[in-house]
Design an enzyme around this catalytic site. Structure first.
Site, PDB file in Angstrom:
ATOM      1  N   GLU A  20      12.250   3.422  -5.368  1.00 42.71           N
ATOM      2  CA  GLU A  20      11.423   4.226  -4.455  1.00 42.71           C
ATOM      3  C   GLU A  20       9.975   4.276  -4.922  1.00 42.71           C
ATOM      4  O   GLU A  20       9.692   4.382  -6.103  1.00 42.71           O
ATOM      5  CB  GLU A  20      11.971   5.650  -4.338  1.00 42.71           C
ATOM      6  CG  GLU A  20      13.397   5.746  -3.819  1.00 42.71           C
ATOM      7  CD  GLU A  20      13.568   5.226  -2.399  1.00 42.71           C
ATOM      8  OE1 GLU A  20      12.555   4.938  -1.726  1.00 42.71           O
ATOM      9  OE2 GLU A  20      14.730   5.108  -1.963  1.00 42.71           O
ATOM     10  N   PHE A  68       5.776   5.581  -4.831  1.00 41.11           N
ATOM     11  CA  PHE A  68       5.047   6.797  -5.201  1.00 41.11           C
ATOM     12  C   PHE A  68       5.108   7.878  -4.126  1.00 41.11           C
ATOM     13  O   PHE A  68       5.330   9.046  -4.415  1.00 41.11           O
ATOM     14  CB  PHE A  68       3.590   6.415  -5.466  1.00 41.11           C
ATOM     15  CG  PHE A  68       2.776   7.503  -6.096  1.00 41.11           C
ATOM     16  CD1 PHE A  68       2.756   7.665  -7.468  1.00 41.11           C
ATOM     17  CD2 PHE A  68       2.000   8.356  -5.317  1.00 41.11           C
ATOM     18  CE1 PHE A  68       1.991   8.669  -8.061  1.00 41.11           C
ATOM     19  CE2 PHE A  68       1.236   9.358  -5.900  1.00 41.11           C
ATOM     20  CZ  PHE A  68       1.234   9.517  -7.274  1.00 41.11           C
ATOM     21  N   ASN A  69       4.900   7.487  -2.890  1.00 44.65           N
ATOM     22  CA  ASN A  69       4.726   8.501  -1.849  1.00 44.65           C
ATOM     23  C   ASN A  69       6.017   9.089  -1.320  1.00 44.65           C
ATOM     24  O   ASN A  69       6.023  10.200  -0.806  1.00 44.65           O
ATOM     25  CB  ASN A  69       3.849   7.945  -0.725  1.00 44.65           C
ATOM     26  CG  ASN A  69       2.412   7.826  -1.189  1.00 44.65           C
ATOM     27  OD1 ASN A  69       1.733   8.822  -1.372  1.00 44.65           O
ATOM     28  ND2 ASN A  69       1.964   6.596  -1.455  1.00 44.65           N
ATOM     29  N   LEU A  78      -3.858  -0.255   5.975  1.00 45.86           N
ATOM     30  CA  LEU A  78      -3.196  -1.486   6.395  1.00 45.86           C
ATOM     31  C   LEU A  78      -2.196  -1.877   5.315  1.00 45.86           C
ATOM     32  O   LEU A  78      -2.539  -2.511   4.322  1.00 45.86           O
ATOM     33  CB  LEU A  78      -4.246  -2.588   6.589  1.00 45.86           C
ATOM     34  CG  LEU A  78      -3.734  -3.956   7.004  1.00 45.86           C
ATOM     35  CD1 LEU A  78      -3.004  -3.902   8.335  1.00 45.86           C
ATOM     36  CD2 LEU A  78      -4.886  -4.961   7.069  1.00 45.86           C
ATOM     37  N   ARG A  79      -0.949  -1.438   5.517  1.00 50.10           N
ATOM     38  CA  ARG A  79       0.116  -1.727   4.542  1.00 50.10           C
ATOM     39  C   ARG A  79       0.588  -3.141   4.811  1.00 50.10           C
ATOM     40  O   ARG A  79       0.881  -3.483   5.962  1.00 50.10           O
ATOM     41  CB  ARG A  79       1.230  -0.709   4.742  1.00 50.10           C
ATOM     42  CG  ARG A  79       2.372  -0.809   3.788  1.00 50.10           C
ATOM     43  CD  ARG A  79       2.055  -0.205   2.437  1.00 50.10           C
ATOM     44  NE  ARG A  79       3.314   0.076   1.740  1.00 50.10           N
ATOM     45  CZ  ARG A  79       4.002  -0.857   1.094  1.00 50.10           C
ATOM     46  NH1 ARG A  79       3.558  -2.091   1.027  1.00 50.10           N
ATOM     47  NH2 ARG A  79       5.149  -0.524   0.505  1.00 50.10           N
ATOM     48  N   PHE A 129       2.835   6.240   2.549  1.00 48.17           N
ATOM     49  CA  PHE A 129       1.433   6.270   2.121  1.00 48.17           C
ATOM     50  C   PHE A 129       0.563   6.816   3.267  1.00 48.17           C
ATOM     51  O   PHE A 129      -0.293   7.673   3.068  1.00 48.17           O
ATOM     52  CB  PHE A 129       1.013   4.843   1.741  1.00 48.17           C
ATOM     53  CG  PHE A 129      -0.338   4.708   1.082  1.00 48.17           C
ATOM     54  CD1 PHE A 129      -0.448   4.465  -0.278  1.00 48.17           C
ATOM     55  CD2 PHE A 129      -1.510   4.774   1.824  1.00 48.17           C
ATOM     56  CE1 PHE A 129      -1.686   4.313  -0.890  1.00 48.17           C
ATOM     57  CE2 PHE A 129      -2.760   4.611   1.225  1.00 48.17           C
ATOM     58  CZ  PHE A 129      -2.836   4.381  -0.138  1.00 48.17           C
TER      59      PHE A 129
HETATM   60  N1  LIG Z   1      -4.663   1.087  -3.579  1.00 42.19           N
HETATM   61  C1  LIG Z   1      -3.783   0.987  -2.574  1.00 42.19           C
HETATM   62  N2  LIG Z   1      -2.470   0.863  -2.870  1.00 42.19           N
HETATM   63  C2  LIG Z   1      -1.601   0.804  -1.841  1.00 42.19           C
HETATM   64  C3  LIG Z   1      -2.028   0.828  -0.495  1.00 42.19           C
HETATM   65  N3  LIG Z   1      -0.922   0.743   0.281  1.00 42.19           N
HETATM   66  C4  LIG Z   1       0.126   0.659  -0.550  1.00 42.19           C
HETATM   67  N4  LIG Z   1      -0.273   0.690  -1.840  1.00 42.19           N
HETATM   68  C5  LIG Z   1       0.570   0.627  -3.058  1.00 42.19           C
HETATM   69  O1  LIG Z   1       1.895   0.362  -2.672  1.00 42.19           O
HETATM   70  C6  LIG Z   1       2.691   1.539  -2.818  1.00 42.19           C
HETATM   71  C7  LIG Z   1       3.457   1.713  -1.531  1.00 42.19           C
HETATM   72  O2  LIG Z   1       4.603   2.408  -1.778  1.00 42.19           O
HETATM   73  P1  LIG Z   1       4.895   3.866  -1.207  1.00 42.19           P
HETATM   74  O3  LIG Z   1       4.035   4.815  -1.934  1.00 42.19           O
HETATM   75  O4  LIG Z   1       6.349   3.990  -1.306  1.00 42.19           O
HETATM   76  O5  LIG Z   1       4.484   3.868   0.326  1.00 42.19           O
HETATM   77  P2  LIG Z   1       5.214   3.063   1.528  1.00 42.19           P
HETATM   78  O6  LIG Z   1       6.095   2.013   0.914  1.00 42.19           O
HETATM   79  O7  LIG Z   1       4.081   2.516   2.316  1.00 42.19           O
HETATM   80  O8  LIG Z   1       6.021   4.040   2.286  1.00 42.19           O
HETATM   81  C8  LIG Z   1       1.749   2.687  -3.064  1.00 42.19           C
HETATM   82  O9  LIG Z   1       2.300   3.715  -3.826  1.00 42.19           O
HETATM   83  C9  LIG Z   1       0.588   1.995  -3.747  1.00 42.19           C
HETATM   84  O10 LIG Z   1       0.852   1.822  -5.106  1.00 42.19           O
HETATM   85  C10 LIG Z   1      -3.417   0.962  -0.222  1.00 42.19           C
HETATM   86  O11 LIG Z   1      -3.865   1.004   0.906  1.00 42.19           O
HETATM   87  N5  LIG Z   1      -4.248   1.036  -1.295  1.00 42.19           N
HETATM   88 MG   LIG Z   2       7.956   2.654  -0.278  1.00 44.52          MG
END
Ligand SMILES: Nc1nc2c(ncn2[C@@H]2O[C@H](COP(=O)(O)OP(=O)(O)O)[C@@H](O)[C@H]2O)c(=O)[nH]1
Ligand SMILES: [Mg+2]
Ligand SMILES: *[C@@H]1O[C@H](CO)[C@@H](O)[C@H](O)[C@H]1NC(C)=O
Ligand SMILES: *[C@@H]1O[C@H](CO)[C@@H](O)[C@H](O)[C@H]1NC(C)=O
Length: 413
Positions: free
Chosen positions: A45, A47-48, A279-280, A373
């Site tokens: 899982e 961070f968010n 923008l993921r 995120f």
């Molecule tokens: N710096 C940065 N990191 C991002 C961005 N989008 C995703 N990440 C990284 O990818 C992770 C995505 O995982 P999560 O937090 O689970 O969010 P989710 O997967 O989009 O629901 C984030 O915690 C960040 O470490 C962004 O726009 N900027």
């Molecule tokens: Mg995630």
């Protein structure tokens, strides 16, 4: 007079010795001793989602404090160190404290939380092994998926898979008492476990299996509002906004009081004169092309929004590689395009937070479908009081016809 001080000092010294002694022996000698609740989350899982799991446990502890059963009011919640997150570049098994990301004093105004290193200091003399009294690895009921009948229940059962409690990769934490707890229901049901045990340290692993009790209510939002970011990260985001985006809290009407408990209900935020985009890409673009746009399609939508909103500055937060970002910037060459430049002194998780802060202060935000995120940015904007329609927006993937607006989770006070 000196005599009294002397006696107080003696008492002090005595009680510390006593505490250490009891703690080392695992005995009960001080009726006011704290109990400790630890939790951990399924390793893949991100961070968010972990932030969301924190909220469930923070609310849980917050409510326990008000319990009429004294033994339940003694809990402190241990903030699980951040280790080895899948999305982060640093793959070293280091344990990162919450203070790198969040304002711990602010969290504490909602629930009695402590960092892992504080737990070490409180519970054990240095260089000793810590044995957690009871560990429960939460798991889903396998038969519920087979029968399709879901009801709230919990039961100690055989472990579904091999247990992989890793104790945050500390080699000085163990337990002789690890059980699997099949669980279906809300987090409040875990009280039943805490009630029947005198264990002083309890760890729930795969803690995300227990669901929110009060998703979206007043207490939920209090917990959320207490999650202020670390002040240094806030400062860096502010500097960037000032320097490149002509954005300050005064001109944007996004000032918040020092203490989240003093926040008001006004919906008057204006935001800086820029569009922000989350923008993921990465794993999202592989798994869900219908809902997540590729670069070209994203560019088209960004141009449209800039046009409609009458904006010429766009801030991009993305996990796409730098080359992809350069391409995007090129396609948008008629506009001012910014991203937060990599800062060697910060780790990935901190950069991500700065991206989130800058996104939340924009006049208009558009995110990525079902990205936690993006969800956290939307919540941040609800806290600051932005108009709903500037917050709950998403980019569309290839399936334009089923591209609905995200659910609106309004803040409640
Ligand atoms: N710096 C940065 N990191 C991002 C961005 N989008 C995703 N990440 C990284 O990818 C992770 C995505 O995982 P999560 O937090 O689970 O969010 P989710 O997967 O989009 O629901 C984030 O915690 C960040 O470490 C962004 O726009 N900027
Ligand atoms: Mg995630
Ligand atoms: C356990 O190990 C960690 C990391 O090596 C260390 O920081 C901590 O102080 C140790 N705890 C105790 C009680 O010795
Ligand atoms: C910056 O914002 C202020 C007030 O919001 C505005 O008056 C000013 O013209 C802006 N400056 C630029 C360079 O856009």
């Amino acid at each position: 007079m000196y005599k009294t001080i002397y006696i107080i000092l003696l008492l002090r010294i005595h009680s510390t010795v006593c505490n250490n002694f009891c703690e080392a022996k695992g005995e009960q000698c001080n009726v006011n001793k704290h109990r400790y609740l630890l939790y951990d989350v399924n390793p893949p899982e991100g961070f968010n989602l972990r932030r969301d799991v924190y909220m469930r446990y923070a609310v849980f502890i917050h409510n326990l404090m008000k319990s009429s059963i004294p033994s339940l009011t003694k809990f402190k919640l241990i903030l699980p160190p951040w280790t080895n997150l899948y999305h982060w570049k640093e793959q070293k098994l280091i344990q990162i404290p919450w203070s790198f990301f969040f304002d711990i004093d602010s969290l504490r105004k909602f629930a009695p939380v402590i960092e892992m290193h504080e737990f070490f200091d409180e519970i054990a003399p240095k260089y000793t092994k810590i044995k957690i009294d009871e560990v429960y690895v939460l798991q889903h009921f396998e038969d519920m998926f087979k029968t399709g009948i879901f009801e709230d229940k919990m039961e100690i059962q055989k472990c579904n898979k091999e247990i992989r409690t890793n104790f945050y990769y500390y080699n000085n934490i163990t337990s002789d008492n690890i059980k699997c707890l099949s669980f279906h229901g809300h987090i409040i049901d875990l009280q039943n476990i805490l009630k029947i045990t005198e264990a002083r340290t309890i760890l729930f692993d795969h803690a995300e299996v227990a669901l929110h009790n009060d998703f979206g209510n007043k207490i939920y939002w209090q917990a959320r509002r207490s999650m202020r970011f670390n002040k240094q990260l806030q400062q860096l985001a502010l500097q960037f906004r000032r320097k490149y985006l002509n954005s300050t809290d005064e001109s944007d009407n996004t000032q918040l009081p020092e203490d989240w408990r003093d926040e008001n209900h006004e919906r008057a935020a204006r935001g800086g004169p820029y569009l922000s985009v989350h923008l993921r890409q990465k794993d999202f673009i592989v798994g869900r092309p219908k809902d997540v746009p590729n670069l070209e399609h994203a560019v088209k939508q960004i141009k449209e929004i800039l046009h409609i909103q009458g904006l010429s500055i766009v801030f991009i937060a993305t996990d796409a590689p730098i080359k992809e970002y350069e391409k995007l910037k090129h396609y948008l060459k008629d506009f001012f395009v910014y991203r937060y430049t990599l800062d060697e002194n910060l780790i990935d998780g901190q950069l991500a937070i700065i991206d989130q802060i800058i996104c939340s202060h924009a006049r208009y935000f558009v995110g990525t479908h079902e990205s936690t995120f993006s969800f956290r940015i939307q919540e941040e904007r609800e806290i600051m009081g932005f108009p709903i329609e500037t917050t709950f927006n998403r980019l569309c993937g290839s399936d334009i016809n089923s591209c609905h607006k995200p659910s609106v989770w309004k803040i409640i006070y």
